[in-house]
Design a protein around this motif. Structure first.
Motif, PDB file in Angstrom:
ATOM      1  N   ILE A  39       0.831  -1.206   0.000  1.00 14.69           N
ATOM      2  CA  ILE A  39       0.000   0.000   0.000  1.00 14.69           C
ATOM      3  C   ILE A  39       0.865   1.255   0.000  1.00 14.69           C
ATOM      4  CG2 ILE A  39      -1.691   1.311   1.342  1.00 14.69           C
ATOM      5  CD1 ILE A  39      -2.825  -1.355   2.306  1.00 14.69           C
ATOM      6  N   SER A  40       1.995   1.211   0.707  1.00 14.03           N
ATOM      7  CA  SER A  40       2.859   2.390   0.818  1.00 14.03           C
ATOM      8  C   SER A  40       3.409   2.838  -0.526  1.00 14.03           C
ATOM      9  CB  SER A  40       4.012   2.119   1.785  1.00 14.03           C
ATOM     10  OG  SER A  40       4.810   1.035   1.316  1.00 14.03           O
ATOM     11  N   TRP A  41       3.530   1.912  -1.471  1.00 10.12           N
ATOM     12  CA  TRP A  41       4.063   2.273  -2.787  1.00 10.12           C
ATOM     13  C   TRP A  41       3.161   3.269  -3.503  1.00 10.12           C
ATOM     14  CZ3 TRP A  41       6.249  -2.540  -5.834  1.00 10.12           C
ATOM     15  CH2 TRP A  41       7.298  -3.105  -5.102  1.00 10.12           C
ATOM     16  N   LYS A  42       1.862   3.097  -3.331  1.00 13.45           N
ATOM     17  CA  LYS A  42       0.906   3.854  -4.144  1.00 13.45           C
ATOM     18  C   LYS A  42       0.898   5.347  -3.817  1.00 13.45           C
ATOM     19  CE  LYS A  42      -1.780  -0.377  -4.502  1.00 13.45           C
ATOM     20  NZ  LYS A  42      -3.023  -1.106  -4.172  1.00 13.45           N
ATOM     21  N   SER A  43       1.467   5.727  -2.682  1.00 11.82           N
ATOM     22  CA  SER A  43       1.527   7.143  -2.314  1.00 11.82           C
ATOM     23  C   SER A  43       2.963   7.663  -2.310  1.00 11.82           C
ATOM     24  CB  SER A  43       0.896   7.357  -0.936  1.00 11.82           C
ATOM     25  OG  SER A  43       1.555   6.578   0.050  1.00 11.82           O
ATOM     26  N   ASN A  44       3.905   6.844  -2.785  1.00 12.75           N
ATOM     27  CA  ASN A  44       5.300   7.256  -2.788  1.00 12.75           C
ATOM     28  C   ASN A  44       5.595   8.126  -4.004  1.00 12.75           C
ATOM     29  OD1 ASN A  44       8.261   7.229  -3.085  1.00 12.75           O
ATOM     30  ND2 ASN A  44       8.212   5.692  -1.446  1.00 12.75           N
ATOM     31  N   LYS A  45       6.011   9.348  -3.759  1.00 15.87           N
ATOM     32  CA  LYS A  45       6.227  10.302  -4.861  1.00 15.87           C
ATOM     33  C   LYS A  45       7.410   9.932  -5.747  1.00 15.87           C
ATOM     34  CE  LYS A  45       8.778  13.487  -1.828  1.00 15.87           C
ATOM     35  NZ  LYS A  45      10.097  13.028  -2.197  1.00 15.87           N
ATOM     36  N   ASN A  46       8.280   9.041  -5.267  1.00 14.62           N
ATOM     37  CA  ASN A  46       9.436   8.624  -6.069  1.00 14.62           C
ATOM     38  C   ASN A  46       9.155   7.409  -6.946  1.00 14.62           C
ATOM     39  OD1 ASN A  46      11.105  10.656  -5.101  1.00 14.62           O
ATOM     40  ND2 ASN A  46      11.876   9.405  -3.412  1.00 14.62           N
ATOM     41  N   LEU A  47       7.913   6.915  -6.897  1.00 17.14           N
ATOM     42  CA  LEU A  47       7.574   5.700  -7.643  1.00 17.14           C
ATOM     43  C   LEU A  47       6.518   5.986  -8.700  1.00 17.14           C
ATOM     44  CD1 LEU A  47       7.854   2.604  -7.964  1.00 17.14           C
ATOM     45  CD2 LEU A  47       5.997   2.374  -6.309  1.00 17.14           C
ATOM     46  N   GLU A  48       6.811   5.579  -9.926  1.00 18.47           N
ATOM     47  CA  GLU A  48       5.837   5.653 -11.026  1.00 18.47           C
ATOM     48  C   GLU A  48       5.400   4.234 -11.367  1.00 18.47           C
ATOM     49  OE1 GLU A  48       5.499   7.012 -15.731  1.00 18.47           O
ATOM     50  OE2 GLU A  48       7.313   7.498 -14.560  1.00 18.47           O
ATOM     51  N   ILE A  49       4.105   3.988 -11.253  1.00 17.60           N
ATOM     52  CA  ILE A  49       3.550   2.653 -11.520  1.00 17.60           C
ATOM     53  C   ILE A  49       2.841   2.666 -12.865  1.00 17.60           C
ATOM     54  CG2 ILE A  49       1.981   0.853 -10.708  1.00 17.60           C
ATOM     55  CD1 ILE A  49       2.329   1.957  -7.867  1.00 17.60           C
ATOM     56  N   ILE A  50       3.276   1.795 -13.763  1.00 16.43           N
ATOM     57  CA  ILE A  50       2.661   1.663 -15.082  1.00 16.43           C
ATOM     58  C   ILE A  50       2.007   0.288 -15.151  1.00 16.43           C
ATOM     59  CG2 ILE A  50       3.070   1.602 -17.579  1.00 16.43           C
ATOM     60  CD1 ILE A  50       5.613   3.304 -16.984  1.00 16.43           C
ATOM     61  N   ILE A  51       0.707   0.275 -15.383  1.00 14.66           N
ATOM     62  CA  ILE A  51      -0.027  -0.984 -15.428  1.00 14.66           C
ATOM     63  C   ILE A  51      -0.103  -1.460 -16.877  1.00 14.66           C
ATOM     64  CG2 ILE A  51      -2.194  -2.149 -14.856  1.00 14.66           C
ATOM     65  CD1 ILE A  51      -2.681   0.047 -12.783  1.00 14.66           C
ATOM     66  N   ALA A  52       0.644  -2.508 -17.170  1.00 10.85           N
ATOM     67  CA  ALA A  52       0.707  -3.035 -18.534  1.00 10.85           C
ATOM     68  C   ALA A  52       1.487  -4.341 -18.511  1.00 10.85           C
ATOM     69  CB  ALA A  52       1.387  -2.035 -19.468  1.00 10.85           C
ATOM     70  N   SER A  53       1.415  -5.061 -19.617  1.00 10.65           N
ATOM     71  CA  SER A  53       2.295  -6.208 -19.831  1.00 10.65           C
ATOM     72  C   SER A  53       3.484  -5.718 -20.650  1.00 10.65           C
ATOM     73  CB  SER A  53       1.554  -7.318 -20.579  1.00 10.65           C
ATOM     74  OG  SER A  53       2.428  -8.382 -20.880  1.00 10.65           O
ATOM     75  N   ILE A  54       4.682  -6.011 -20.208  1.00 14.01           N
ATOM     76  CA  ILE A  54       5.875  -5.428 -20.807  1.00 14.01           C
ATOM     77  C   ILE A  54       5.983  -5.734 -22.298  1.00 14.01           C
ATOM     78  CG2 ILE A  54       7.341  -7.396 -20.158  1.00 14.01           C
ATOM     79  CD1 ILE A  54       8.372  -3.657 -20.259  1.00 14.01           C
ATOM     80  N   LEU A  55       5.515  -6.894 -22.736  1.00  6.14           N
ATOM     81  CA  LEU A  55       5.637  -7.245 -24.150  1.00  6.14           C
ATOM     82  C   LEU A  55       4.557  -6.622 -25.018  1.00  6.14           C
ATOM     83  CD1 LEU A  55       6.741 -11.006 -24.036  1.00  6.14           C
ATOM     84  CD2 LEU A  55       8.144  -8.934 -24.111  1.00  6.14           C
ATOM     85  N   ASP A  56       3.591  -5.944 -24.404  1.00  6.96           N
ATOM     86  CA  ASP A  56       2.532  -5.280 -25.177  1.00  6.96           C
ATOM     87  C   ASP A  56       2.942  -3.891 -25.646  1.00  6.96           C
ATOM     88  OD1 ASP A  56       0.884  -7.462 -24.956  1.00  6.96           O
ATOM     89  OD2 ASP A  56      -0.318  -6.652 -23.304  1.00  6.96           O
ATOM     90  N   PHE A  57       4.061  -3.370 -25.162  1.00  3.47           N
ATOM     91  CA  PHE A  57       4.502  -2.044 -25.583  1.00  3.47           C
ATOM     92  C   PHE A  57       4.945  -2.071 -27.039  1.00  3.47           C
ATOM     93  CE2 PHE A  57       4.864  -1.584 -21.028  1.00  3.47           C
ATOM     94  CZ  PHE A  57       4.658  -0.228 -20.788  1.00  3.47           C
ATOM     95  N   SER A  58       4.612  -1.019 -27.763  1.00  2.31           N
ATOM     96  CA  SER A  58       5.162  -0.859 -29.115  1.00  2.31           C
ATOM     97  C   SER A  58       6.631  -0.463 -28.993  1.00  2.31           C
ATOM     98  CB  SER A  58       4.396   0.232 -29.871  1.00  2.31           C
ATOM     99  OG  SER A  58       4.642   1.504 -29.277  1.00  2.31           O
ATOM    100  N   ASP A  59       7.350  -0.501 -30.107  1.00  2.00           N
ATOM    101  CA  ASP A  59       8.760  -0.107 -30.079  1.00  2.00           C
ATOM    102  C   ASP A  59       8.912   1.343 -29.609  1.00  2.00           C
ATOM    103  OD1 ASP A  59       9.376  -2.615 -30.986  1.00  2.00           O
ATOM    104  OD2 ASP A  59       9.738  -1.997 -33.066  1.00  2.00           O
ATOM    105  N   GLU A  60       8.019   2.206 -30.073  1.00  2.00           N
ATOM    106  CA  GLU A  60       8.081   3.622 -29.679  1.00  2.00           C
ATOM    107  C   GLU A  60       7.789   3.778 -28.193  1.00  2.00           C
ATOM    108  OE1 GLU A  60       6.391   2.425 -32.258  1.00  2.00           O
ATOM    109  OE2 GLU A  60       7.670   3.164 -33.890  1.00  2.00           O
ATOM    110  N   GLU A  61       6.815   3.047 -27.694  1.00  2.28           N
ATOM    111  CA  GLU A  61       6.498   3.112 -26.264  1.00  2.28           C
ATOM    112  C   GLU A  61       7.646   2.563 -25.427  1.00  2.28           C
ATOM    113  OE1 GLU A  61       1.603   2.669 -26.405  1.00  2.28           O
ATOM    114  OE2 GLU A  61       2.889   0.878 -26.463  1.00  2.28           O
ATOM    115  N   MET A  62       8.313   1.542 -25.921  1.00  2.00           N
ATOM    116  CA  MET A  62       9.443   0.973 -25.194  1.00  2.00           C
ATOM    117  C   MET A  62      10.592   1.982 -25.126  1.00  2.00           C
ATOM    118  SD  MET A  62       9.818  -2.040 -23.694  1.00  2.00           S
ATOM    119  CE  MET A  62       9.231  -3.495 -24.574  1.00  2.00           C
ATOM    120  N   GLN A  63      10.801   2.708 -26.205  1.00  3.12           N
ATOM    121  CA  GLN A  63      11.837   3.742 -26.193  1.00  3.12           C
ATOM    122  C   GLN A  63      11.510   4.836 -25.189  1.00  3.12           C
ATOM    123  OE1 GLN A  63      12.813   5.138 -30.183  1.00  3.12           O
ATOM    124  NE2 GLN A  63      12.435   3.095 -30.985  1.00  3.12           N
ATOM    125  N   GLU A  64      10.251   5.228 -25.134  1.00  4.53           N
ATOM    126  CA  GLU A  64       9.824   6.256 -24.168  1.00  4.53           C
ATOM    127  C   GLU A  64       9.962   5.733 -22.737  1.00  4.53           C
ATOM    128  OE1 GLU A  64       5.856   8.924 -23.056  1.00  4.53           O
ATOM    129  OE2 GLU A  64       5.891   7.683 -24.882  1.00  4.53           O
TER     130      GLU A  64
END
Length: 240
Positions: A39-64
């Motif tokens: 639970i503590s992660w969700k309010s941590n300002k130093n953490l960015e949570i991206i909800i996705a499957s890593i292999l679903d990213f396009s090449d451009e999204e992976m670069q970003e």
């Protein structure tokens, strides 16, 4: 430093992210669900949570995704279920490693990005003359036939060893090889070796997941430790 952690929802990944946040790192994670995250992660300002499957990213999204990250740590693995072992994607770790590295190469960072792969002591480092007994060779051959995750781990490390190599100006890497993983909530003394000192098949040693996470975090914070182990495949055991 900003670090990208994939496989952050797993047992070792959670320890690693917690350790990095305790050092005030900026951390970005990619997870398929936030259900099992602290639970503590969700309010941590130093953490960015991206909800996705890593292999679903396009090449451009992976670069970003990788563009502002000085380090990438993969704690990816296959769930210990029939679907996790034999279902798709069978080459999760290898494909994620390949695509993340290709994204870094496309970004051409000014300083080399550190790539840390959590691997296994059952995988040989072919740069070294690691002795494997004949019975072990038989068992490993069988594992390659019946356990796709073992092949995935081998191929992911081999991609780093042969495709990225030792002289890449955009990526430096290490593949951390834990022996038999156990749970422990506290960091305890552990030891690091260039090659296995025990049989991963017949007489495996033990290492706690939090110790593996601690070693990987130190690889990011200690330049001396990174210089010692970059381009190598260190093996980690708990000290007795």
């Amino acid at each position: 430093m900003k670090a990208l952690v994939v496989g952050a929802s797993g047992a070792t990944g959670q320890h690693l992210v917690t350790l990095l946040l305790s050092k005030n790192y900026n951390v970005k994670i990619v997870v398929r669900s936030t259900e099992n995250l602290p639970i503590s992660w969700k309010s941590n300002k130093n953490l960015e949570i991206i909800i996705a499957s890593i292999l679903d990213f396009s090449d451009e999204e992976m670069q970003e995704l990788t563009a502002e990250c000085q380090a990438i740590i993969s704690c990816l693995g296959h769930n210990l279920s029939f679907k996790g072992i034999y279902g798709e994607p069978r080459k999760l770790v290898t494909e994620a490693t390949r695509r993340l590295c290709e994204a870094v190469l496309s970004n051409k960072p000014q300083a080399p990005t550190k790539y840390i792969l959590m691997n296994t002591s059952g995988n040989r480092n072919l740069d070294l003359n690691e002795k494997v007994s004949f019975p072990e060779k038989i068992v490993i051959a069988l594992l390659r036939l019946i356990l796709p995750p073992h092949v995935d781990n081998e191929q992911a490390a081999e991609y780093l060893r042969t495709e990225i190599g030792q002289q890449n100006k955009f990526i430096e890497w290490t593949a951390v090889r834990p022996d038999d993983l156990i749970n422990n909530e506290k960091i305890t003394p552990y030891e690091i070796h260039p090659s296995p000192i025990k049989s991963a098949i017949f007489k495996a040693g033990k290492v706690s997941r939090i110790n593996v996470a601690h070693f990987m975090s130190l690889l990011l914070t200690s330049e001396g430790l990174w210089e010692k182990w970059k381009g190598k495949m260190p093996v980690i055991y708990n000290k007795k």
